[in-house]
Design a protein around this motif. Structure first.
Motif, mmCIF file in Angstrom:
data_model
loop_
_atom_site.group_PDB
_atom_site.id
_atom_site.type_symbol
_atom_site.label_atom_id
_atom_site.label_comp_id
_atom_site.label_asym_id
_atom_site.label_seq_id
_atom_site.Cartn_x
_atom_site.Cartn_y
_atom_site.Cartn_z
ATOM 1 N N UNK A 118 9.203 -25.556 3.703
ATOM 2 C CA UNK A 118 7.951 -26.214 4.066
ATOM 3 C C UNK A 118 6.812 -25.222 3.876
ATOM 4 N N UNK A 119 5.804 -25.621 3.108
ATOM 5 C CA UNK A 119 4.640 -24.780 2.847
ATOM 6 C C UNK A 119 3.375 -25.543 3.219
ATOM 7 N N UNK A 120 2.428 -24.825 3.792
ATOM 8 C CA UNK A 120 1.208 -25.452 4.290
ATOM 9 C C UNK A 120 -0.012 -24.707 3.765
ATOM 10 N N UNK A 121 -0.911 -25.459 3.114
ATOM 11 C CA UNK A 121 -2.199 -24.926 2.669
ATOM 12 C C UNK A 121 -3.272 -25.335 3.669
ATOM 13 N N UNK A 122 -4.163 -24.390 3.967
ATOM 14 C CA UNK A 122 -5.218 -24.670 4.939
ATOM 15 C C UNK A 122 -6.509 -24.013 4.459
ATOM 16 N N UNK A 123 -7.439 -24.828 3.982
ATOM 17 C CA UNK A 123 -8.738 -24.315 3.563
ATOM 18 C C UNK A 123 -9.633 -24.139 4.769
ATOM 19 N N UNK A 164 -13.312 -25.413 3.621
ATOM 20 C CA UNK A 164 -13.405 -26.825 3.246
ATOM 21 C C UNK A 164 -12.666 -27.740 4.221
ATOM 22 N N UNK A 165 -11.733 -27.172 5.001
ATOM 23 C CA UNK A 165 -10.938 -27.998 5.897
ATOM 24 C C UNK A 165 -9.790 -28.702 5.206
ATOM 25 N N UNK A 166 -9.542 -28.397 3.943
ATOM 26 C CA UNK A 166 -8.483 -29.080 3.204
ATOM 27 C C UNK A 166 -7.104 -28.710 3.753
ATOM 28 N N UNK A 167 -6.242 -29.713 3.855
ATOM 29 C CA UNK A 167 -4.864 -29.513 4.305
ATOM 30 C C UNK A 167 -3.909 -30.142 3.298
ATOM 31 N N UNK A 168 -2.905 -29.369 2.890
ATOM 32 C CA UNK A 168 -1.874 -29.869 1.979
ATOM 33 C C UNK A 168 -0.526 -29.403 2.506
ATOM 34 N N UNK A 169 0.420 -30.319 2.586
ATOM 35 C CA UNK A 169 1.774 -29.992 3.020
ATOM 36 C C UNK A 169 2.733 -30.180 1.853
ATOM 37 N N UNK A 170 3.554 -29.159 1.605
ATOM 38 C CA UNK A 170 4.573 -29.212 0.555
ATOM 39 C C UNK A 170 5.949 -29.111 1.205
#
Length: 252
Positions: free
Chosen positions: A92-97, A100-106
């Motif tokens: 599980x990988x999590x991107x957090x800008x 910008x507040x961007x959130x992406x879950x892989x």
């Protein structure tokens, strides 16, 4: 003349516009979804009260893949976890800008959800992993930083792994550049090979059982023997092509 014409011909004089201070506020409506701007899959579970953290629910079955061809290769991971579930180890990988507040879950290199321009940089995201409820929590940390926590099936990840360690035995081996991961569920006696449930049945041997199968020309034998000690219970051993494989620590 104007007063006379208005009253003679019945033409009403328009009223003056309402005072600015009394005008009704306008609300910009969200744009309708288009092929270039698909609907974001995440949706608020409840309307939070003022100052309350907003929660989102995301399920893997209704998610949208990213339109960016190389989105995974260019990801910027803020947090990463390894989660063992039903014989398979999920990444599980999590991107957090943070600007910008961007959130992406892989999950296993597949995009599960994406949200841009989040007004709140902290809060919870709820999603499912092999029918288990997971919560990804973002908390503020000193120095304008953030802390990322993962909860699986109602428990922090470390506690979940410890529970899995008591219920599972795991062996990992690499043969001819091919990785094999064998997982035994102690309570059900199910055997998984690289996340796939095996259908073989064990044979009763002296003081235990033995389950044998072949994969890619390699012979796997998983045996269970009585330790003779009530505290230790059964002892499990895996051999591949006659060589014993040491079990792995699931909590690492």
């Amino acid at each position: 003349m104007s007063w006379l014409s208005d009253h003679l011909f019945g033409v009403p004089k328009p009223r003056e516009a309402a005072a600015i201070g009394l005008a009704s506020p306008t609300v910009d409506e969200a744009p309708a979804p288009t092929p270039d701007n698909p609907v974001v899959v995440a949706a608020a579970t409840t309307a939070p009260a003022s100052g309350e953290i907003q929660n989102y629910t995301v399920t893997t079955s209704n998610t949208l893949a990213s339109d960016e061809p190389n989105a995974y290769e260019t990801r910027e991971v803020a947090a990463e976890w390894q989660v063992p579930v039903r014989g398979k180890l999920h990444k599980i990988e999590f991107e957090h800008g943070t600007t910008s507040g961007r959130r992406i879950l892989w999950i296993d290199e597949k995009e599960i959800f994406r949200r841009d321009w989040m007004f709140k940089l902290v809060g919870d995201d709820v999603f499912e992993l092999d029918e288990l409820r997971c919560v990804l929590r973002v908390d503020p940390a000193p120095g304008f930083k953030y802390k990322y926590s993962l909860f699986v099936d109602g428990k922090p990840l470390d506690q979940f792994k410890q529970r899995q360690a008591k219920a599972l035995r795991i062996w990992e081996a690499t043969i001819n550049e091919t990785n094999y991961r064998v997982v035994l569920e102690k309570d059900t006696l199910n055997i998984f090979l690289n996340g796939t449930l095996r259908e073989e049945e064990g044979e009763f041997m002296d003081n235990g059982t033995e389950t044998k199968w072949e994969e890619d020309g390699n012979v796997f034998i998983l045996s269970a023997r009585n330790s003779g000690n009530k505290h230790d219970g059964l002892l499990h051993q895996l051999t591949i092509n006659g060589a014993e494989i040491q079990s792995s620590n699931i909590t690492e």
